[in-house]
Enzyme design. Structure first.
Site, PDB file in Angstrom:
ATOM      1  N   CYS A   2      48.973  -8.083  64.892  1.00 23.75           N
ATOM      2  CA  CYS A   2      48.202  -7.933  64.646  1.00 23.75           C
ATOM      3  C   CYS A   2      47.917  -8.386  63.270  1.00 23.75           C
ATOM      4  O   CYS A   2      48.296  -8.036  62.372  1.00 23.75           O
ATOM      5  CB  CYS A   2      47.165  -6.885  64.427  1.00 23.75           C
ATOM      6  SG  CYS A   2      47.093  -5.799  65.988  1.00 23.75           S
ATOM      7  N   ARG A  27      53.374 -13.428  63.005  1.00 20.85           N
ATOM      8  CA  ARG A  27      53.344 -11.494  63.303  1.00 20.85           C
ATOM      9  C   ARG A  27      53.433 -11.523  64.912  1.00 20.85           C
ATOM     10  O   ARG A  27      53.130 -10.489  64.935  1.00 20.85           O
ATOM     11  CB  ARG A  27      52.051 -11.351  62.855  1.00 20.85           C
ATOM     12  CG  ARG A  27      52.030 -11.459  61.072  1.00 20.85           C
ATOM     13  CD  ARG A  27      50.623 -10.661  60.094  1.00 20.85           C
ATOM     14  NE  ARG A  27      50.470  -9.415  60.749  1.00 20.85           N
ATOM     15  CZ  ARG A  27      50.962  -8.126  59.933  1.00 20.85           C
ATOM     16  NH1 ARG A  27      51.515  -8.811  59.211  1.00 20.85           N
ATOM     17  NH2 ARG A  27      50.921  -7.279  60.201  1.00 20.85           N
ATOM     18  N   TRP A  74      47.557  -8.255  68.887  1.00 22.43           N
ATOM     19  CA  TRP A  74      48.857  -7.748  69.650  1.00 22.43           C
ATOM     20  C   TRP A  74      48.542  -6.435  70.639  1.00 22.43           C
ATOM     21  O   TRP A  74      48.562  -5.774  69.973  1.00 22.43           O
ATOM     22  CB  TRP A  74      49.635  -7.858  68.863  1.00 22.43           C
ATOM     23  CG  TRP A  74      51.293  -7.564  69.824  1.00 22.43           C
ATOM     24  CD1 TRP A  74      51.839  -8.034  69.796  1.00 22.43           C
ATOM     25  CD2 TRP A  74      51.866  -6.417  70.382  1.00 22.43           C
ATOM     26  NE1 TRP A  74      53.271  -8.181  70.217  1.00 22.43           N
ATOM     27  CE2 TRP A  74      53.263  -7.087  70.670  1.00 22.43           C
ATOM     28  CE3 TRP A  74      51.950  -4.930  69.825  1.00 22.43           C
ATOM     29  CZ2 TRP A  74      54.145  -6.096  71.186  1.00 22.43           C
ATOM     30  CZ3 TRP A  74      52.601  -4.186  70.662  1.00 22.43           C
ATOM     31  CH2 TRP A  74      53.634  -5.024  70.901  1.00 22.43           C
ATOM     32  N   ASN A 100      43.974  -3.630  62.371  1.00 18.45           N
ATOM     33  CA  ASN A 100      45.486  -3.585  62.559  1.00 18.45           C
ATOM     34  C   ASN A 100      45.496  -1.690  62.614  1.00 18.45           C
ATOM     35  O   ASN A 100      45.549  -1.060  61.803  1.00 18.45           O
ATOM     36  CB  ASN A 100      45.953  -4.051  61.623  1.00 18.45           C
ATOM     37  CG  ASN A 100      47.832  -4.182  61.639  1.00 18.45           C
ATOM     38  OD1 ASN A 100      48.258  -3.612  62.925  1.00 18.45           O
ATOM     39  ND2 ASN A 100      48.012  -4.915  61.194  1.00 18.45           N
ATOM     40  N   GLY A 101      46.480  -1.180  63.315  1.00 19.80           N
ATOM     41  CA  GLY A 101      46.814   0.252  63.296  1.00 19.80           C
ATOM     42  C   GLY A 101      46.951   0.195  65.319  1.00 19.80           C
ATOM     43  O   GLY A 101      45.808  -0.031  66.090  1.00 19.80           O
ATOM     44  N   GLU A 487      74.564  -8.212  66.042  1.00 16.41           N
ATOM     45  CA  GLU A 487      73.480  -9.247  64.898  1.00 16.41           C
ATOM     46  C   GLU A 487      73.577 -10.108  66.338  1.00 16.41           C
ATOM     47  O   GLU A 487      71.765 -10.924  66.429  1.00 16.41           O
ATOM     48  CB  GLU A 487      73.728  -9.377  63.761  1.00 16.41           C
ATOM     49  CG  GLU A 487      72.774 -10.560  63.392  1.00 16.41           C
ATOM     50  CD  GLU A 487      71.166 -10.039  63.306  1.00 16.41           C
ATOM     51  OE1 GLU A 487      70.955  -9.019  64.120  1.00 16.41           O
ATOM     52  OE2 GLU A 487      70.414 -10.968  62.879  1.00 16.41           O
ATOM     53  N   LYS A 491      69.848 -11.526  68.456  1.00 15.06           N
ATOM     54  CA  LYS A 491      69.281 -12.920  68.325  1.00 15.06           C
ATOM     55  C   LYS A 491      69.119 -13.652  69.569  1.00 15.06           C
ATOM     56  O   LYS A 491      68.213 -14.714  69.843  1.00 15.06           O
ATOM     57  CB  LYS A 491      69.939 -14.369  67.040  1.00 15.06           C
ATOM     58  CG  LYS A 491      69.544 -13.926  65.335  1.00 15.06           C
ATOM     59  CD  LYS A 491      68.654 -14.218  64.776  1.00 15.06           C
ATOM     60  CE  LYS A 491      67.884 -12.550  64.815  1.00 15.06           C
ATOM     61  NZ  LYS A 491      68.143 -11.733  64.125  1.00 15.06           N
ATOM     62  N   GLU A 494      66.269 -12.134  72.228  1.00 12.68           N
ATOM     63  CA  GLU A 494      65.318 -12.064  71.585  1.00 12.68           C
ATOM     64  C   GLU A 494      64.696 -13.502  71.995  1.00 12.68           C
ATOM     65  O   GLU A 494      63.061 -13.574  71.700  1.00 12.68           O
ATOM     66  CB  GLU A 494      65.380 -11.361  69.542  1.00 12.68           C
ATOM     67  CG  GLU A 494      65.405 -11.983  68.902  1.00 12.68           C
ATOM     68  CD  GLU A 494      65.057 -11.649  67.616  1.00 12.68           C
ATOM     69  OE1 GLU A 494      63.715 -11.126  67.777  1.00 12.68           O
ATOM     70  OE2 GLU A 494      66.213 -11.511  67.019  1.00 12.68           O
ATOM     71  N   HIS A 510      87.231   0.466  78.555  1.00  9.42           N
ATOM     72  CA  HIS A 510      86.212   2.024  79.024  1.00  9.42           C
ATOM     73  C   HIS A 510      85.166   1.451  79.887  1.00  9.42           C
ATOM     74  O   HIS A 510      84.295   2.387  80.240  1.00  9.42           O
ATOM     75  CB  HIS A 510      86.035   2.432  77.821  1.00  9.42           C
ATOM     76  CG  HIS A 510      87.134   2.909  77.395  1.00  9.42           C
ATOM     77  ND1 HIS A 510      88.593   3.936  77.436  1.00  9.42           N
ATOM     78  CD2 HIS A 510      87.850   2.526  75.900  1.00  9.42           C
ATOM     79  CE1 HIS A 510      89.259   3.892  76.544  1.00  9.42           C
ATOM     80  NE2 HIS A 510      88.969   3.017  75.760  1.00  9.42           N
ATOM     81  N   LYS A 607      56.707  -9.802  64.137  1.00 13.36           N
ATOM     82  CA  LYS A 607      57.454  -9.973  63.451  1.00 13.36           C
ATOM     83  C   LYS A 607      57.380  -8.674  62.219  1.00 13.36           C
ATOM     84  O   LYS A 607      58.272  -7.935  62.040  1.00 13.36           O
ATOM     85  CB  LYS A 607      56.357 -10.469  62.626  1.00 13.36           C
ATOM     86  CG  LYS A 607      57.983 -11.210  61.344  1.00 13.36           C
ATOM     87  CD  LYS A 607      59.169 -11.796  61.536  1.00 13.36           C
ATOM     88  CE  LYS A 607      59.786 -11.977  59.880  1.00 13.36           C
ATOM     89  NZ  LYS A 607      61.437 -12.031  60.173  1.00 13.36           N
TER      90      LYS A 607
HETATM   91  C1  F6R Z   1      65.317  -9.536  64.788  1.00  8.33           C
HETATM   92  C2  F6R Z   1      64.185  -8.275  63.473  1.00  8.33           C
HETATM   93  C3  F6R Z   1      64.144  -7.657  63.830  1.00  8.33           C
HETATM   94  C4  F6R Z   1      63.905  -6.511  62.709  1.00  8.33           C
HETATM   95  C5  F6R Z   1      63.159  -5.371  62.535  1.00  8.33           C
HETATM   96  C6  F6R Z   1      63.077  -4.716  61.209  1.00  8.33           C
HETATM   97  O1  F6R Z   1      64.798 -10.492  64.736  1.00  8.33           O
HETATM   98  O2  F6R Z   1      63.756  -8.837  62.573  1.00  8.33           O
HETATM   99  O3  F6R Z   1      64.578  -6.637  64.702  1.00  8.33           O
HETATM  100  O4  F6R Z   1      65.147  -6.950  61.687  1.00  8.33           O
HETATM  101  O5  F6R Z   1      62.189  -5.015  63.243  1.00  8.33           O
HETATM  102  O6  F6R Z   1      61.845  -5.514  60.483  1.00  8.33           O
HETATM  103  P1  F6R Z   1      61.877  -5.074  58.730  1.00  8.33           P
HETATM  104  O7  F6R Z   1      63.297  -5.418  58.080  1.00  8.33           O
HETATM  105  O8  F6R Z   1      60.508  -5.601  58.086  1.00  8.33           O
HETATM  106  O9  F6R Z   1      61.804  -3.539  58.513  1.00  8.33           O
END
Ligand code: F6R
Length: 612
Positions: A2, A27, A74, A100-101, A487, A491, A494, A510, A607
């Protein structure tokens, strides 16, 4: 999650609100809407879909009002639809709000308001808010700006959950009211115009001066003034912050996507992260911390707590803290940590890593650690973000705004800053290890090595083109290489929606090896010298079963039967995750592009995860 924006000034509000919403698209959202207040009437327009579609509708409407609020939603309560989109107005169309919330007690409030004659059009939790404000406002005998503020104040006292709210009232076309609790909201101060938004980048091209509201603080905003109040409605003073982010840093600058731009920004973002913290031959500096030897000596345990990518950055910090500072360190996912009653006392240091500084679980975990007596340190990228107001100590990554949902430059900056922090701890504790000098030198070389790595990306791009139709990808690694694998796997899944998982190489036998069949793609990171032979044996085991392999390594691997090897520059062993991840970021990016997906705004993701 949001996005809220609001404008009050002398210009037409509609294009300014659309611009703000566009800047907040990163976002994550599924619908958008706005309310313009014109001649004491609301013009509220909402639409399921992108901001661009909303703007196609609003631009036809000849909206001339100079005050308005807007929102990207969202969906949480109620499916994405124009009815469920914000703004929401009360039954009499006197109040319009963006929120937002999550309002946890909305069903109870809805019942109460229903019994008092209010009707609801949407399935949302939000719609109770304008009606509740109206309920309290209508109880006042006189209607003034004060009673407007009073009604918002009393209504928010009834709300359980989290909220950042912007409110308009048809009786007072010259003000808007903003309030927040556990959800982000900033107020931008312009010249004869003012702004509200969920995040700084929305209005960087209009102002660099921002106020940050604390929980349960109210702002009454006109075009020429911003007044702040506490819950008793006593006027309070707030300091303004000058945010030096460049307005163009929130633009694509010729890149096809924000993610690609942010990948390429890494030489510079790492340079910015290093800043004045580190130079050769002098101890590392953290003026914002100023930890003494006595303080650090009594820390028996460190918890690193974060979510997603930020948590993976923490894995590398754990290895550094245990090996260099010899402090027992645990890494925890914030959503687990906050509910698992962790063993914490005054000798515990809890480090919370968060790019946005707004992640609900990470903030809640910090509050828990604080209540149990730990010292709390936030590592964030966003000045004035919520977590920075809660933590005992704060240090910033200074990576610049990260807009793409998939985190790239924030991650490499987090590891860089944590590496410097570990050196600072070690120096303060008087650890005289040879490795500190080598780490310092290697950190200073990172921007150049990152640049070198990015100077030719043809091989990884071509490989992505070859394999983009794969259905499953497995990532393998040991030690620090596992951190890059997990990681890299995140990437890929997602932004490409390809099923992918990361395993410790040693765990393969295992269970996971049962999944390997002809042409399964296995990605492996190979930089940890001591574990190299064992890792290579594991890769041979998957090759024997028909797997294709992509290897990311800083070593020369001769006579190998791997499908593709991508070489990264060598660096100090603890810093290898910073360089190993870059080809994997590019791999995920180009696979997503090959599949024709929206790289910056992957489906279902936001985001900033501001709710649990
Ligand atoms: C993946 C990604 C998320 C954030 C997670 C934490 O690419 O961006 O996994 O790392 O949502 O977000 P922050 O760092 O803003 O607390």
């Amino acid at each position: 999650m949001c996005g809220i924006v609001g404008y009050i000034g002398n210009k037409k509000a509609e294009p300014i609100l659309i611009e703000g919403l566009t800047k907040l698209e990163y976002r994550g959202y599924d619908s958008a809407g706005l309310t313009i207040l014109e001649k004491e009437n609301f013009k509220t327009i909402k639409n399921k879909g992108r901001v661009k579609q909303l703007s196609e509708i609003t631009s036809q409407e000849n909206l001339v009002g100079t005050i308005g609020i807007a929102h990207t939603r969202w969906a949480t309560h109620g499916k994405p639809s124009s009815t469920n989109s914000h703004p929401h107005n009360d039954s009499s169309n006197t109040f319009s709000i963006v929120h937002n919330g999550i309002i946890e007690n909305y069903q109870e409030l809805r019942k109460f308001l229903g019994e008092n004659g209010y009707q609801f059009l949407s399935e949302t939790d939000t719609e109770v808010i304008p009606n509740l404000i109206h309920y309290y406002f209508s109880k006042e005998n006189e209607h003034s700006e004060n009673t407007f503020l009073k009604a918002v104040n009393i209504a928010t006292k009834d709300l359980k959950g989290s909220f950042a709210i912007g409110v308009l009232c048809t009786h007072f076309p010259d003000i808007m009211i903003a309030v927040r609790k556990d959800s982000p909201l900033v107020i931008g101060k312009g010249d004869g115009e003012n702004f509200i938004s969920s995040d700084i980048p929305a209005y960087l091209s209009f102002t660099h001066q921002f106020y940050f509201l604390k929980d349960n603080e109210f702002a009454v905003i006109s075009k020429d003034s911003i007044d702040f109040y506490d819950t008793q409605l006593t006027k309070i003073n707030k300091e303004i912050s000058q945010i030096d982010w460049d307005a163009t840093s929130a633009e694509k600058n010729g890149y096809e996507d924000f993610m690609l731009k942010e990948i390429y920004e890494q030489p510079n973002s790492i340079r910015e992260t290093i800043g004045n913290h580190l130079s050769l031959n002098t101890p590392c500096q953290f003026d914002e911390l100023n930890f003494s030897k006595e303080f650090l000596s009594q820390i028996h345990k460190i918890y690193i707590v974060a979510c997603g990518t930020a948590m993976y950055a923490g894995l590398t910090a754990k290895t550094m803290l245990e090996n260099i500072c010899e402090i027992n360190t645990e890494v925890d996912v914030a959503s687990e940590f906050r509910y698992r009653n962790p063993l914490i006392n005054k000798n515990t240091l809890c480090i919370f890593i968060t790019q946005s500084g707004e992640t609900a679980d990470t903030i809640a975990a910090l509050k828990l650690a604080k209540s149990k007596g730990a010292t709390t340190l936030a590592v964030s990228n966003v000045e004035g973000s919520s977590i920075t107001r809660e933590a005992d100590f704060v240090t910033y990554t200074h990576a610049g705004p990260e807009i793409a949902v998939a985190s790239t430059k924030a991650y490499t900056s987090q590891i860089t800053l944590l590496g410097i922090l570990v050196i600072y701890f070690a120096e303060t504790l008087g650890k005289n290890t040879k490795i500190l000098e080598d780490m310092k030198k290697s950190i200073l070389e990172l921007p150049a090595k990152t640049e070198q790595l990015l100077s030719d990306i043809t091989e990884i791009k071509n490989f992505a083109h070859e394999v983009y139709q794969v259905k499953d990808v497995f990532f393998l690694g040991r030690g620090l290489d596992y951190n890059s694998s997990v990681e890299g796997s995140l990437k890929l899944k997602e932004i490409s929606y390809i099923h992918s998982e990361a395993f410790y190489s040693g765990e393969l036998k295992h269970g996971p090896i049962a999944l390997i069949e002809k042409d399964t793609l296995v990605v492996s990171v190979l930089t940890v010298q001591d574990l190299m032979d064992k890792s290579i044996s594991n890769i041979q085991e998957v090759i024997t079963r028909g797997a294709k392999t992509l290897i990311i390594t800083d070593k020369i691997l001769e006579n190998s039967n791997f499908t593709k090897i991508i070489k990264v520059p060598e660096t100090n062993q603890f810093l290898t995750p910073i360089l190993s991840i870059i080809p994997l970021q590019l791999f995920a990016y180009y696979i997503s592009k090959e599949k024709g997906l929206d790289v910056d705004k992957p489906r279902n993701l936001a985001k900033s995860v501001t709710v649990e």
